[in-house]
Design a protein around this motif. Structure first.
Motif, mmCIF file in Angstrom:
data_model
loop_
_atom_site.group_PDB
_atom_site.id
_atom_site.type_symbol
_atom_site.label_atom_id
_atom_site.label_comp_id
_atom_site.label_asym_id
_atom_site.label_seq_id
_atom_site.Cartn_x
_atom_site.Cartn_y
_atom_site.Cartn_z
ATOM 1 N N ALA A 39 103.347 15.786 43.567
ATOM 2 C CA ALA A 39 103.119 14.555 44.345
ATOM 3 C C ALA A 39 104.399 13.720 44.516
ATOM 4 O O ALA A 39 104.750 13.350 45.643
ATOM 5 C CB ALA A 39 102.003 13.738 43.692
ATOM 6 N N GLY A 104 101.433 10.981 41.588
ATOM 7 C CA GLY A 104 101.601 11.768 40.382
ATOM 8 C C GLY A 104 101.899 10.966 39.139
ATOM 9 O O GLY A 104 102.399 11.504 38.147
ATOM 10 N N ARG A 107 97.263 8.650 34.540
ATOM 11 C CA ARG A 107 96.548 7.441 34.105
ATOM 12 C C ARG A 107 96.743 7.133 32.629
ATOM 13 O O ARG A 107 95.943 6.450 32.012
ATOM 14 C CB ARG A 107 95.069 7.578 34.442
ATOM 15 C CG ARG A 107 94.899 7.587 35.946
ATOM 16 C CD ARG A 107 93.494 7.728 36.398
ATOM 17 N NE ARG A 107 93.504 8.030 37.827
ATOM 18 C CZ ARG A 107 92.478 8.511 38.497
ATOM 19 N NH1 ARG A 107 91.337 8.750 37.870
ATOM 20 N NH2 ARG A 107 92.577 8.761 39.785
ATOM 21 N N ASP A 134 97.581 6.938 41.700
ATOM 22 C CA ASP A 134 97.284 6.275 40.429
ATOM 23 C C ASP A 134 97.816 4.838 40.377
ATOM 24 O O ASP A 134 97.374 4.047 39.540
ATOM 25 C CB ASP A 134 97.841 7.098 39.262
ATOM 26 C CG ASP A 134 97.265 8.500 39.269
ATOM 27 O OD1 ASP A 134 96.037 8.632 39.378
ATOM 28 O OD2 ASP A 134 98.056 9.467 39.204
ATOM 29 N N ARG A 163 86.609 2.595 45.227
ATOM 30 C CA ARG A 163 86.806 1.994 43.900
ATOM 31 C C ARG A 163 87.390 0.582 44.013
ATOM 32 O O ARG A 163 86.936 -0.351 43.352
ATOM 33 C CB ARG A 163 87.766 2.863 43.073
ATOM 34 C CG ARG A 163 87.109 4.059 42.391
ATOM 35 C CD ARG A 163 88.000 4.607 41.279
ATOM 36 N NE ARG A 163 89.204 5.205 41.795
ATOM 37 C CZ ARG A 163 89.447 6.528 41.840
ATOM 38 N NH1 ARG A 163 88.560 7.384 41.372
ATOM 39 N NH2 ARG A 163 90.569 6.981 42.325
ATOM 40 N N ASP A 226 100.725 12.157 49.875
ATOM 41 C CA ASP A 226 102.053 11.905 49.302
ATOM 42 C C ASP A 226 103.119 11.910 50.399
ATOM 43 O O ASP A 226 104.055 11.103 50.381
ATOM 44 C CB ASP A 226 102.374 12.964 48.238
ATOM 45 C CG ASP A 226 101.264 13.060 47.203
ATOM 46 O OD1 ASP A 226 100.805 12.009 46.740
ATOM 47 O OD2 ASP A 226 100.839 14.190 46.892
HETATM 48 N N1 NAX Z 1 100.721 18.691 43.769
HETATM 49 C C1 NAX Z 1 100.506 17.548 43.134
HETATM 50 O O1 NAX Z 1 101.155 17.225 42.133
HETATM 51 C C2 NAX Z 1 99.477 16.624 43.654
HETATM 52 C C3 NAX Z 1 99.092 15.580 42.826
HETATM 53 N N2 NAX Z 1 98.245 14.625 43.234
HETATM 54 C C4 NAX Z 1 98.026 13.544 42.289
HETATM 55 O O2 NAX Z 1 96.802 13.706 41.641
HETATM 56 C C5 NAX Z 1 96.430 12.473 41.063
HETATM 57 C C6 NAX Z 1 94.976 12.195 41.368
HETATM 58 O O3 NAX Z 1 94.805 12.042 42.779
HETATM 59 P P1 NAX Z 1 93.399 12.246 43.495
HETATM 60 O O4 NAX Z 1 93.587 12.063 44.939
HETATM 61 O O5 NAX Z 1 92.764 13.521 43.021
HETATM 62 O O6 NAX Z 1 92.635 10.967 42.968
HETATM 63 P P2 NAX Z 1 91.204 10.804 42.267
HETATM 64 O O7 NAX Z 1 91.233 11.332 40.899
HETATM 65 O O8 NAX Z 1 90.838 9.435 42.473
HETATM 66 O O9 NAX Z 1 90.266 11.755 43.068
HETATM 67 C C7 NAX Z 1 89.849 11.455 44.294
HETATM 68 C C8 NAX Z 1 88.730 12.401 44.504
HETATM 69 O O10 NAX Z 1 88.136 12.038 45.697
HETATM 70 C C9 NAX Z 1 87.911 13.170 46.457
HETATM 71 N N3 NAX Z 1 87.991 12.761 47.849
HETATM 72 C C10 NAX Z 1 89.110 12.605 48.601
HETATM 73 N N4 NAX Z 1 88.783 12.253 49.847
HETATM 74 C C11 NAX Z 1 87.436 12.181 49.851
HETATM 75 C C12 NAX Z 1 86.500 11.873 50.860
HETATM 76 N N5 NAX Z 1 86.893 11.605 52.109
HETATM 77 N N6 NAX Z 1 85.191 11.858 50.531
HETATM 78 C C13 NAX Z 1 84.789 12.152 49.289
HETATM 79 N N7 NAX Z 1 85.654 12.470 48.300
HETATM 80 C C14 NAX Z 1 86.944 12.478 48.585
HETATM 81 C C15 NAX Z 1 88.984 14.166 46.089
HETATM 82 O O11 NAX Z 1 88.535 15.481 46.260
HETATM 83 C C16 NAX Z 1 89.198 13.852 44.632
HETATM 84 O O12 NAX Z 1 88.347 14.645 43.828
HETATM 85 C C17 NAX Z 1 97.387 11.441 41.643
HETATM 86 O O13 NAX Z 1 98.415 11.174 40.733
HETATM 87 C C18 NAX Z 1 97.935 12.148 42.835
HETATM 88 O O14 NAX Z 1 99.180 11.637 43.246
HETATM 89 C C19 NAX Z 1 97.734 14.571 44.609
HETATM 90 O O15 NAX Z 1 98.602 13.717 45.291
HETATM 91 C C20 NAX Z 1 97.680 15.952 45.244
HETATM 92 C C21 NAX Z 1 98.923 16.775 45.029
#
Ligand code: NAX
Ligand code: ATP
Ligand code: MG
Length: 298
Positions: A39, A104, A107, A134, A163, A226
């Motif tokens: 990310a 990235g 938490r 986050d 949220r 990202d």
């Molecule tokens: N390659 C990487 O290192 C990546 C890391 N990531 C990081 O992962 C961490 C958690 O990010 P998340 O985005 O998973 O946050 P959350 O843990 O808040 O999860 C969000 C959840 O909502 C779901 N969601 C997204 N859009 C939705 C929609 N339209 N309707 C219903 N559900 C939906 C997603 O599938 C995910 O399970 C952050 O630190 C983020 O930056 C992400 O940016 C993805 C890529």
């Protein structure tokens, strides 16, 4: 709002022979921990590909070597889990034009506390702050940290938006009134800019709502947000610096957000045409130059 694409074009700094390295943007990304190294990389490399001159990543010690090894272009500081993390980042703030907090980050309480300190120091310096991922988790727990700071832009996905909305408005999101919800959330946070990502991106400063429905694709691989937040770090700086005559008096952060959303969706569209279902965020990063050119430089 008048032709918003034209306003984005207006704020892009011209490429001239008279500039020195750094003038077109020095961007800081705060994020990157043991679990997430992709990310912050996507955000930081996107800032460079959009046109920033230098991109710094402030991450934990164990994420740093990994991120460095993805790209020699990035400057990586392994300070985010050190005892004096806030001071280590603060030293760099006078040299940064904008910061992106959260891709990235994870938490972990210590890292969130350090991100909080970095936000506070950035506010004192008046630096535009993009808050994503986050970083939005932190704001949901402590909204007063950013409330009323007009130079903040929040980029929630659907889950992050609900949220934050529930924490601020004490009500669930009304799925029949997306416009009203994004307006109310911005107002509750003191009119800072909100970018609600989704099938259509809604961008609001509590007064106006812009809609970006530029054609992307149905491919929703991780990392696209990202790319958006890193691009927005640069565009927010450019739009802010350009001044009201270039944005026709419009809020520069609305202009920047519209630019970043349309760019991200255009990258998605181009990469999807080449790779279809196998398309990933790295493929989108490779499209930034051509997408930017097509949207803003013709
Ligand atoms: N390659 C990487 O290192 C990546 C890391 N990531 C990081 O992962 C961490 C958690 O990010 P998340 O985005 O998973 O946050 P959350 O843990 O808040 O999860 C969000 C959840 O909502 C779901 N969601 C997204 N859009 C939705 C929609 N339209 N309707 C219903 N559900 C939906 C997603 O599938 C995910 O399970 C952050 O630190 C983020 O930056 C992400 O940016 C993805 C890529
Ligand atoms: N249904 C959709 N149709 C078209 N584009 C979309 C759709 N949902 C999201 N997007 C676009 O994808 C980009 C990223 O939004 P998304 O909601 O995937 O962010 P995210 O969950 O934070 O991503 P990340 O995996 O990087 O954390 C935005 O530019 C948004 O416009
Ligand atoms: Mg995200």
């Amino acid at each position: 709002m008048e032709n918003i694409f034209q306003l984005v074009r207006n704020v892009i700094p011209p490429l001239t022979a008279k500039k020195h390295k750094g003038q077109d943007g020095r961007i800081g990304i705060v994020g990157g921990c043991q679990e997430y190294t992709g990310a912050p990389y996507f955000a930081a490399i996107s800032a460079l590909k959009v046109g920033a001159d230098l991109s710094h990543v402030f991450c934990t010690k164990d994420a740093a070597t990994v991120i460095k090894s993805y790209s020699p272009e990035l400057i990586v500081h392994p300070v985010l889990d050190s005892p004096d993390a806030v001071h280590e980042v603060e030293k760099w703030l006078p040299r940064l034009h904008s910061v992106v907090i959260g891709p990235g980050l994870g938490r972990d309480d210590v890292l969130l506390e350090n991100a909080k300190g970095i936000i506070e120091k950035s506010k004192v310096k008046g630096i535009p702050i993009v808050i994503d991922a986050d970083g939005l988790w932190l704001i949901t727990q402590q909204p007063s940290l950013i409330q009323g700071y007009a130079r903040a832009i929040l980029t929630p996905n659907a889950m992050e938006f609900s949220r934050l909305y529930e924490a601020m408005l004490r009500d669930p999101v009304d799925s029949n009134d997306h416009h009203g919800c994004v307006l109310r959330l911005s107002q509750a946070l003191g009119n800072l800019t909100i970018v609600q990502k989704g099938e259509r991106d809604l961008i609001s400063d509590g007064e106006k709502v812009l809609v970006c429905s530029h054609e992307g694709s149905s491919r929703r691989c991780g990392g696209q947000g990202d790319l958006l937040s890193g691009s927005l770090g640069v565009l927010a700086h450019w739009a802010f610096l350009a001044g009201p005559e270039k944005t026709n008096g419009q809020n520069p952060f609305l202009v920047a957000a519209f630019g970043a959303c349309s760019l991200t969706r255009q990258c998605n569209n181009q990469a999807f045409q080449k790779f279809g279902r196998s398309m990933t965020a790295s493929d989108m990063v490779l499209e930034i130059g051509a997408a930017f050119n097509k949207l803003f430089e013709n």
